[in-house]
Scaffold this motif. Sequence first.
Motif, PDB file in Angstrom:
ATOM      1  N   ASP A  98      42.268  41.406  55.184  1.00 18.96           N
ATOM      2  CA  ASP A  98      43.279  41.128  54.347  1.00 18.96           C
ATOM      3  C   ASP A  98      43.932  42.399  53.966  1.00 18.96           C
ATOM      4  O   ASP A  98      43.686  43.177  53.096  1.00 18.96           O
ATOM      5  CB  ASP A  98      42.605  40.424  52.999  1.00 18.96           C
ATOM      6  CG  ASP A  98      43.841  40.253  52.028  1.00 18.96           C
ATOM      7  OD1 ASP A  98      45.065  40.104  52.185  1.00 18.96           O
ATOM      8  OD2 ASP A  98      43.472  39.460  50.689  1.00 18.96           O
ATOM      9  N   LEU A 128      39.064  47.633  42.689  1.00 23.84           N
ATOM     10  CA  LEU A 128      37.660  46.836  43.090  1.00 23.84           C
ATOM     11  C   LEU A 128      37.346  47.281  44.299  1.00 23.84           C
ATOM     12  O   LEU A 128      36.101  47.079  44.812  1.00 23.84           O
ATOM     13  CB  LEU A 128      38.094  45.415  43.342  1.00 23.84           C
ATOM     14  CG  LEU A 128      38.141  44.697  41.929  1.00 23.84           C
ATOM     15  CD1 LEU A 128      38.466  43.328  42.016  1.00 23.84           C
ATOM     16  CD2 LEU A 128      37.033  44.913  40.967  1.00 23.84           C
ATOM     17  N   MET A 130      37.976  44.816  52.949  1.00 27.18           N
ATOM     18  CA  MET A 130      38.629  43.443  53.044  1.00 27.18           C
ATOM     19  C   MET A 130      38.242  42.969  54.520  1.00 27.18           C
ATOM     20  O   MET A 130      39.046  41.792  54.782  1.00 27.18           O
ATOM     21  CB  MET A 130      40.121  43.403  52.866  1.00 27.18           C
ATOM     22  CG  MET A 130      40.584  43.570  51.380  1.00 27.18           C
ATOM     23  SD  MET A 130      39.876  41.981  50.594  1.00 27.18           S
ATOM     24  CE  MET A 130      38.796  42.550  49.323  1.00 27.18           C
ATOM     25  N   TYR A 189      35.557  41.585  54.884  1.00 24.59           N
ATOM     26  CA  TYR A 189      34.652  40.611  54.551  1.00 24.59           C
ATOM     27  C   TYR A 189      35.413  39.346  53.855  1.00 24.59           C
ATOM     28  O   TYR A 189      34.897  38.464  53.261  1.00 24.59           O
ATOM     29  CB  TYR A 189      33.712  41.116  53.349  1.00 24.59           C
ATOM     30  CG  TYR A 189      34.169  41.611  52.047  1.00 24.59           C
ATOM     31  CD1 TYR A 189      34.906  40.819  51.148  1.00 24.59           C
ATOM     32  CD2 TYR A 189      33.620  42.948  51.531  1.00 24.59           C
ATOM     33  CE1 TYR A 189      35.316  41.032  50.023  1.00 24.59           C
ATOM     34  CE2 TYR A 189      34.054  43.152  50.037  1.00 24.59           C
ATOM     35  CZ  TYR A 189      34.852  42.426  49.369  1.00 24.59           C
ATOM     36  OH  TYR A 189      35.179  42.596  48.232  1.00 24.59           O
ATOM     37  N   ASP A 190      36.802  39.477  53.810  1.00 29.32           N
ATOM     38  CA  ASP A 190      37.710  38.410  53.418  1.00 29.32           C
ATOM     39  C   ASP A 190      37.657  36.870  54.107  1.00 29.32           C
ATOM     40  O   ASP A 190      38.059  36.013  53.809  1.00 29.32           O
ATOM     41  CB  ASP A 190      39.101  38.750  53.121  1.00 29.32           C
ATOM     42  CG  ASP A 190      39.805  38.265  52.084  1.00 29.32           C
ATOM     43  OD1 ASP A 190      39.129  37.945  51.156  1.00 29.32           O
ATOM     44  OD2 ASP A 190      41.093  38.325  51.942  1.00 29.32           O
ATOM     45  N   ASN A 246      53.750  36.399  46.144  1.00 28.11           N
ATOM     46  CA  ASN A 246      52.903  37.490  46.391  1.00 28.11           C
ATOM     47  C   ASN A 246      52.148  37.132  47.628  1.00 28.11           C
ATOM     48  O   ASN A 246      51.218  36.110  47.568  1.00 28.11           O
ATOM     49  CB  ASN A 246      52.021  37.909  45.176  1.00 28.11           C
ATOM     50  CG  ASN A 246      51.311  39.358  45.616  1.00 28.11           C
ATOM     51  OD1 ASN A 246      50.878  39.546  46.581  1.00 28.11           O
ATOM     52  ND2 ASN A 246      51.138  39.858  44.455  1.00 28.11           N
ATOM     53  N   ASP A 262      49.787  38.775  49.080  1.00 31.94           N
ATOM     54  CA  ASP A 262      48.224  39.065  49.108  1.00 31.94           C
ATOM     55  C   ASP A 262      47.519  37.793  48.377  1.00 31.94           C
ATOM     56  O   ASP A 262      46.315  37.885  48.349  1.00 31.94           O
ATOM     57  CB  ASP A 262      48.094  40.318  48.165  1.00 31.94           C
ATOM     58  CG  ASP A 262      46.861  40.869  48.163  1.00 31.94           C
ATOM     59  OD1 ASP A 262      46.024  40.386  49.220  1.00 31.94           O
ATOM     60  OD2 ASP A 262      46.551  41.856  47.490  1.00 31.94           O
ATOM     61  N   ALA A 263      48.368  36.694  47.804  1.00 29.16           N
ATOM     62  CA  ALA A 263      47.550  35.738  47.138  1.00 29.16           C
ATOM     63  C   ALA A 263      47.659  34.789  48.507  1.00 29.16           C
ATOM     64  O   ALA A 263      48.228  33.298  48.298  1.00 29.16           O
ATOM     65  CB  ALA A 263      48.041  35.169  46.076  1.00 29.16           C
ATOM     66  N   GLY A 278      44.728  33.625  50.492  1.00 33.18           N
ATOM     67  CA  GLY A 278      43.594  32.714  50.468  1.00 33.18           C
ATOM     68  C   GLY A 278      44.012  31.411  49.980  1.00 33.18           C
ATOM     69  O   GLY A 278      43.568  30.378  50.842  1.00 33.18           O
ATOM     70  N   THR A 316      36.551  34.257  48.853  1.00 30.97           N
ATOM     71  CA  THR A 316      36.595  35.582  48.345  1.00 30.97           C
ATOM     72  C   THR A 316      38.114  35.685  47.952  1.00 30.97           C
ATOM     73  O   THR A 316      38.801  36.270  48.296  1.00 30.97           O
ATOM     74  CB  THR A 316      36.492  36.669  49.268  1.00 30.97           C
ATOM     75  OG1 THR A 316      37.028  36.464  50.407  1.00 30.97           O
ATOM     76  CG2 THR A 316      34.809  36.706  49.654  1.00 30.97           C
ATOM     77  N   LEU A 317      38.090  34.710  46.723  1.00 31.07           N
ATOM     78  CA  LEU A 317      39.612  34.506  46.538  1.00 31.07           C
ATOM     79  C   LEU A 317      40.398  35.260  45.489  1.00 31.07           C
ATOM     80  O   LEU A 317      41.554  35.723  45.664  1.00 31.07           O
ATOM     81  CB  LEU A 317      39.578  33.040  45.785  1.00 31.07           C
ATOM     82  CG  LEU A 317      41.087  32.369  45.822  1.00 31.07           C
ATOM     83  CD1 LEU A 317      41.543  32.138  47.468  1.00 31.07           C
ATOM     84  CD2 LEU A 317      41.274  30.986  45.387  1.00 31.07           C
ATOM     85  N   GLY A 350      40.556  38.920  42.672  1.00 35.69           N
ATOM     86  CA  GLY A 350      39.843  40.187  41.964  1.00 35.69           C
ATOM     87  C   GLY A 350      39.433  39.753  40.544  1.00 35.69           C
ATOM     88  O   GLY A 350      38.574  40.288  39.958  1.00 35.69           O
ATOM     89  N   SER A 351      40.166  38.900  40.126  1.00 38.64           N
ATOM     90  CA  SER A 351      40.153  38.556  38.640  1.00 38.64           C
ATOM     91  C   SER A 351      38.632  37.785  38.417  1.00 38.64           C
ATOM     92  O   SER A 351      37.931  38.032  37.310  1.00 38.64           O
ATOM     93  CB  SER A 351      41.263  37.174  38.221  1.00 38.64           C
ATOM     94  OG  SER A 351      40.897  36.792  37.210  1.00 38.64           O
ATOM     95  N   ALA A 369      34.146  36.418  45.526  1.00 35.68           N
ATOM     96  CA  ALA A 369      34.625  37.540  45.639  1.00 35.68           C
ATOM     97  C   ALA A 369      33.600  38.512  45.143  1.00 35.68           C
ATOM     98  O   ALA A 369      33.691  39.684  45.844  1.00 35.68           O
ATOM     99  CB  ALA A 369      36.017  37.679  45.076  1.00 35.68           C
TER     100      ALA A 369
HETATM  101  N1  BES Z   1      40.911  38.662  49.066  1.00 30.80           N
HETATM  102  C1  BES Z   1      41.651  39.122  48.003  1.00 30.80           C
HETATM  103  C2  BES Z   1      40.575  39.026  46.679  1.00 30.80           C
HETATM  104  C3  BES Z   1      39.397  40.007  46.676  1.00 30.80           C
HETATM  105  C4  BES Z   1      40.028  41.159  45.660  1.00 30.80           C
HETATM  106  C5  BES Z   1      38.277  39.697  46.845  1.00 30.80           C
HETATM  107  C6  BES Z   1      39.172  42.188  45.729  1.00 30.80           C
HETATM  108  C7  BES Z   1      37.392  40.664  46.603  1.00 30.80           C
HETATM  109  C8  BES Z   1      37.959  41.979  46.041  1.00 30.80           C
HETATM  110  C9  BES Z   1      42.765  38.237  47.550  1.00 30.80           C
HETATM  111  O1  BES Z   1      43.442  37.644  48.643  1.00 30.80           O
HETATM  112  C10 BES Z   1      43.688  38.561  46.759  1.00 30.80           C
HETATM  113  O2  BES Z   1      44.250  39.802  47.374  1.00 30.80           O
HETATM  114  N2  BES Z   1      44.009  38.280  45.699  1.00 30.80           N
HETATM  115  C11 BES Z   1      44.818  38.933  44.615  1.00 30.80           C
HETATM  116  C12 BES Z   1      45.777  37.634  43.943  1.00 30.80           C
HETATM  117  C13 BES Z   1      46.778  38.249  43.196  1.00 30.80           C
HETATM  118  C14 BES Z   1      47.960  38.843  44.051  1.00 30.80           C
HETATM  119  C15 BES Z   1      47.509  36.985  42.594  1.00 30.80           C
HETATM  120  C16 BES Z   1      44.070  39.651  43.490  1.00 30.80           C
HETATM  121  O3  BES Z   1      43.203  38.907  43.193  1.00 30.80           O
HETATM  122  O4  BES Z   1      44.460  40.612  42.936  1.00 30.80           O
END
Ligand code: BES
Length: 511
Positions: free
Chosen positions: A273, A286, A292, A294-295, A352, A354-355, A357, A381-382, A384-385, A471
């Motif tokens: 990712d 994070l 990434m 591990y995504d 976005n 990056d969302a 998943g 691993t959806l 960071g929140s 995650a």
């Molecule tokens: N794979 C990431 C989530 C993630 C982030 C897992 C850090 C482990 C550690 C996911 O695809 C992502 O990037 N999510 C974004 C969503 C946001 C853009 C709404 C996030 O959590 O920042």
Amino acid sequence: MDIRVAVGDIAAWQDAAVVVNLFEGVTKPGGATGAVDKATGGAVSHLIASGDLKGKFKEAYLFPTFGKIPATRVIIVGLGTRNRFTVDRIREVSAKAVNRASRLGLPSLSTIVHGAGIGGVDLIEATEAVAEGALLASYRFSRYRTKKEDEKPALGTLMIVTPERKDVRTIEKAVGVARATAAAVFMARDMINAPSNDKTPRQLAAQCEAMAKQVGLTCTVLDEKQIQEVGMGAFWGVAKGSAQPPRFVVLEWRGGTKTQRPIAFVGKGITFDTGGISLKPQDGMLGPMWEMKYDMAGAATVFAVLRACAELKLGLNVLGIAPLTENMPGGNAQKPGDIVRTIGGKTIEVLNTDAEGRLVLADGIGYALRHEPEVLIDVATLTGSAVYALGKKTFAVMGTDRKLARRVLNASESVGERAWELPLFEEYADQIKSDFADVKNVGGRPAGAITAGKFLETFTDGRPWVHLDIAGPVWNDGGADSPKKEYHPKGATGVPVRTLVRMLRDWKTAA
Ligand code: BES
Ligand code: ZN
Ligand code: ZN
């Protein structure tokens, strides 16, 4: 590591080391530890009296026997206090003994079944924990080392020694279950630890096909053409930016009756990712970007769970689905503002990239619904929140079915994998309303893990469903905030494979 079972007296047993235990606060050891104490002329009592040995949890006291008993060394693992004793502590102390023996380069170890005697734990449960903890700790990821001596040594054999001949079969059976569970966890860890350049969607799908053949699962793989043909527009939106073609894996275990509806798992399989056009920074809040790789842990979890179903021959029908793709920027990548259509017909505004998943899961869930599952569980691993909310030691559970959520939470407690529930109140849906499509793929910073869950709920068609945001606990970077049980080596932990395997094993008996 090989695990064997033998009948004998641990105090008279010959090996490089024998392992017994001690509860904190005990001054006069009983049971197997008492026997070793007696045979060594009161060595254990002396160590307790001098204050050197306390029995604190995860303490591992080693002393040489100087020929007083056949074993060369004794390792006493601390169980902690009696009222804090849990089955997971058995796993951890068993792992501790194995780690200690490995570090010393010992070839083998003989142990009693911790917790089964004075601890009062059921023999099957205790044996599974001893075997599982030992096996999980013995994991090494050495595929990419050319000099084997650079790898930490691993123990060759663990002998479980019981004084009761009548218990041998029970113990052997429990060891068998632990072996199958650990094999599933190892497969997930291997896949998650593997570098992205060696686990392209095509490679992972091929590995899955080989595994399926080996254990007796049905495996179907859709290629990039079929993915578009069936209408998985959200998945394709993510995949089309990569030079590596995506794959969509469907695994089936038919251990139940013909008419039983399957329990369906859907795992996020992003083999790397980058964030796509909404590119991630090199060093995020994070962790570094390389992590990434591990995504795809959600997908690896689903593969591992299906593998365990086959190896344990569970009497259930289980479906495992994994959309596999990289998330890359590039000339053909999707862009913020793009609108895609899912297999179920709903449209998504991608604000976005990056969302991603939730986009691949929307189609994974939509595809799973075609199999009319009894329940749906997605693993990803959806966000960071979820890590900000619960840290890296606990995964988030949310969903639309109380009973199913309870099943996951209870199983997680049984196996020592921390989980906690987050709410999916209807009010949160406001945050993902789109001006141009049915939903948008981001809901802002507040409650990010929940709005991601809310987004997924949109595609579940009212089926009983839970979502696991893993995650946090999938990866151990060695930090204090990391999941780092004694049986978690650095890198992939294999969480939540054991939770889901346990949930399925308990499926028919759990209320
Ligand atoms: N794979 C990431 C989530 C993630 C982030 C897992 C850090 C482990 C550690 C996911 O695809 C992502 O990037 N999510 C974004 C969503 C946001 C853009 C709404 C996030 O959590 O920042
Ligand atoms: Zn992302
Ligand atoms: Zn991701």
